[in-house]
Design a protein around this motif. Structure first.
Motif, short mmCIF file in Angstrom:
data_model
loop_
_atom_site.label_atom_id
_atom_site.label_comp_id
_atom_site.label_asym_id
_atom_site.label_seq_id
_atom_site.Cartn_x
_atom_site.Cartn_y
_atom_site.Cartn_z
N SER A 16 0.62 -1.33 0.10
CA SER A 16 0.13 -0.06 0.02
C SER A 16 0.94 1.31 0.02
N ASP A 76 -3.88 -1.24 4.64
CA ASP A 76 -3.87 -0.21 3.89
C ASP A 76 -3.47 1.04 4.61
N SER A 78 -3.10 5.28 4.40
CA SER A 78 -3.64 6.40 3.85
C SER A 78 -3.22 7.74 4.95
N ASP A 127 -8.43 -7.40 3.40
CA ASP A 127 -8.02 -6.56 2.33
C ASP A 127 -8.90 -5.15 2.31
N SER A 129 -9.66 -1.19 2.91
CA SER A 129 -8.88 -0.16 2.61
C SER A 129 -9.70 1.15 2.91
N PHE A 131 -10.85 4.93 2.12
CA PHE A 131 -11.16 6.15 0.88
C PHE A 131 -11.46 7.22 1.54
N GLN A 142 -13.70 -3.12 0.54
CA GLN A 142 -13.20 -4.40 1.03
C GLN A 142 -13.63 -5.34 0.09
N HIS A 190 -8.34 -0.84 -3.83
CA HIS A 190 -7.99 0.53 -3.53
C HIS A 190 -8.80 1.69 -4.49
N TYR A 192 -9.83 5.35 -5.96
CA TYR A 192 -9.16 6.86 -6.14
C TYR A 192 -10.26 7.93 -6.54
N ALA A 252 -1.05 -0.65 -5.24
CA ALA A 252 -1.85 0.78 -5.19
C ALA A 252 -1.13 1.74 -5.79
#
Length: 540
Positions: A16, A76, A78, A127, A129, A131, A142, A190, A192, A252
């Motif tokens: 990540s 993850d 961030s 898994d 993450s 956002f 997930q 992931h 974005y 990522a």
């Protein structure tokens, strides 16, 4: 400068990657190895330095009894609102219909900590993450697990809104936003917000030679609204069987300050025995799943594409605005155990190093003999990753066993079912002796047996060495530290690979380690003292 892949050699899976100002950070899975989550930082993407692991206490991570390749899956990392956010999964079941797991959240204003006490998020799937959308809203993204035998267990990618005022999820907002492609096994998401659209990066095909990464996009976060990238997948090596890099996928996306784009993914470098086909089996990945970085460009339809094609490249142009980062040229190291804390390259199994396991300092590491290397609760061992195909590792040990149930020495270790070592023990014939043994899918073999090497009376220390040479490895011993004697046993390194373990066991995610261990399953806790550890990489 050139990025040379893998940028993080040895077991550094599921990267990540993020950027904070001019610094890049990568968080990697650690599975059953403690402390949890491996962190690196760089300002050029070429040279990387290891940072302290965030999950360094049992408050943040309790893995005692976890199965091999359970524990920390795909963390993850961030950055938002002036702090780092870390989502991590502790998996308690690796085989069968169920994947009992808990997803946690911890935060820190400094990447080096301290990290906040964990917040339990959910257990919907692994898994996960976090956002951070442009409008300030936050969502958990997930993989979703379905135990029902009449459905596929990978039940799409679920999005759930996260309420920052309560630091809890809002379960009623959960919806499946992407079902994946016909390849199945969609995971590692992931999300974005780029170019006015939402882009979802997700892995498929399983983390083996069929592995790939797909990209989907949508203008909304509505259920099932994401469409897959045409002419995909985004990255894979399934159709590049002769390429040096394999298994690329889960990872990522990150942008540079000047607007370039890069993608960090897991990767493996399998090798073959001389008598094997190069494609079947495709190979043995003793260094586990590593980290690669590929450059990304956007096509005229605003889809991301890997520069050089979806197989990726070994050498990649570094960012134009890269800031040269000072980092070691390789991972050779020497440890005299003279520091007040264990070097951050060391790991333990499932539990932290405490005084119940031993002590260190003043030039000594003392390990208290506990359970066997086949155990999952109390293993008295410290170990570090194989990070090169060829290396020598050696140590000096003092141990005074009075039972064959007491052992201490130097080990090459994959998991509780796959390992070997050279060690001091005791037998009825000669008293204190040197033996070499291997556990191959839980089939245990002592190689010397009645010919175990007698340790001369009055000998205080024994030196042990292992020589790893890609496809095979050996063990040696010395009674004076200068004259070495090779044990006439050559072991197949493939037994310590992800691909070998996969043949019989669902937990195949970690790569090989080399370490120091003490066993006393009689329960008398006989200690072993190690005076140094030396790991020296050798050019191919």
């Amino acid at each position: 400068m050139k990025i040379t892949n893998p940028v993080l050699p040895g077991f550094n899976a599921d990267p990540s990657m993020i950027r904070v100002d001019d610094t890049y950070y990568i968080a990697n899975s650690t599975f059953e190895w403690f402390p949890g989550v491996r962190l690196h930082e760089s300002k050029d993407m070429v040279h990387w330095n290891l940072l302290p692991s965030p999950l360094s206490t049992t408050t943040l991570l309790d893995m005692k009894g976890n199965p091999s390749s359970g524990g920390i899956w795909a963390p993850d990392l961030s950055y938002a609102d002036g702090k780092f956010w870390l989502i991590y999964t502790d998996v308690k079941i690796t085989e069968g219909a169920f994947k009992d797991m808990t997803n946690y959240l911890t935060t820190a204003t400094d990447i080096r900590g301290p990290w906040s006490d964990p917040i339990k998020v959910n257990g919907v799937g692994f898994d996960a993450s976090l956002f951070h959308d442009n409008d300030g809203k936050k969502y958990l993204v997930q993989q979703t697990w379905d135990h029902r035998e009449y459905n596929h267990p990978f039940d799409g990618i679920t999005l759930t809104e996260f309420d920052t005022s309560t630091m809890k999820l809002m379960p009623h907002t959960a919806r499946t936003i992407y079902d994946g492609t016909a390849v199945k096994l969609v995971e590692g998401p992931h999300l974005y917000n780029i170019k006015g659209q939402y882009y979802l990066f997700a892995a498929e095909g399983g983390t083996v030679f069929t592995h790939q990464e797909v990209v989907a996009r949508s203008k909304t976060l509505d259920p099932h609204s994401f469409e897959s990238e045409p002419d995909g997948p985004f990255i894979t090596n399934f159709d590049t069987p002769d390429f040096y890099l394999q298994k690329q996928g889960h990872g990522a996306l990150v942008d540079t300050p000047s607007g370039e784009w890069y993608y960090a993914s897991l990767v493996s470098r399998p090798w073959n025995h001389k008598n094997e086909s190069s494609t079947d089996p495709r190979g043995w990945s003793t260094l586990g799943r590593e980290t690669s970085i590929q450059k990304v460009e956007w096509d005229d339809q605003d889809w991301p594409r890997v520069v050089g094609g979806h197989g990726g490249q070994v050498e990649v142009e570094a960012p134009k605005d890269a800031i040269l980062t000072d980092a070691p040229s390789n991972h050779s190291r020497h440890d005299e155990f003279d520091k007040p804390a264990l070097d951050i390259d060391w790991n333990t199994l499932r539990i932290p190093f405490t005084d119940t396991m031993g002590s260190y300092g003043n030039g000594e590491l003392k390990l208290i003999g506990r359970g066997s290397l086949a155990g999952t609760f109390d293993t008295s061992m410290i170990a570090s990753r194989w990070q090169a195909f060829n290396f020598d590792a050696e140590t000096k040990v003092k141990f005074n066993p009075y039972s064959y149930q007491q052992m201490a020495g130097l080990t090459n270790f994959y998991n509780d079912k796959h390992w070997s070592w050279i060690f001091i023990t005791w037998n009825e014939k000669n008293g204190a002796v040197i033996e070499v043994a291997q556990n191959d899918n839980n089939n245990y073999t002592s190689y010397l047996k009645d010919d175990a090497i007698k340790i001369p009376d009055g000998t205080e220390y024994v030196w042990f060495k292992t020589k790893v040479r890609k496809q095979s490895y050996t063990y040696e011993y010395s009674f004076d530290g200068s004259t070495w004697h090779e044990i006439p046993v050559e072991l197949d390194a493939a037994i310590l690979s992800d691909d070998y373990v996969l043949q019989n066991y669902g937990g195949f995610f970690t790569g090989a380690f080399v370490g120091l261990a003490a066993v006393d399953y009689a329960g008398y806790e006989e200690p072993a003292t190690f005076n140094y550890f030396d790991y020296k990489e050798i050019d191919d």
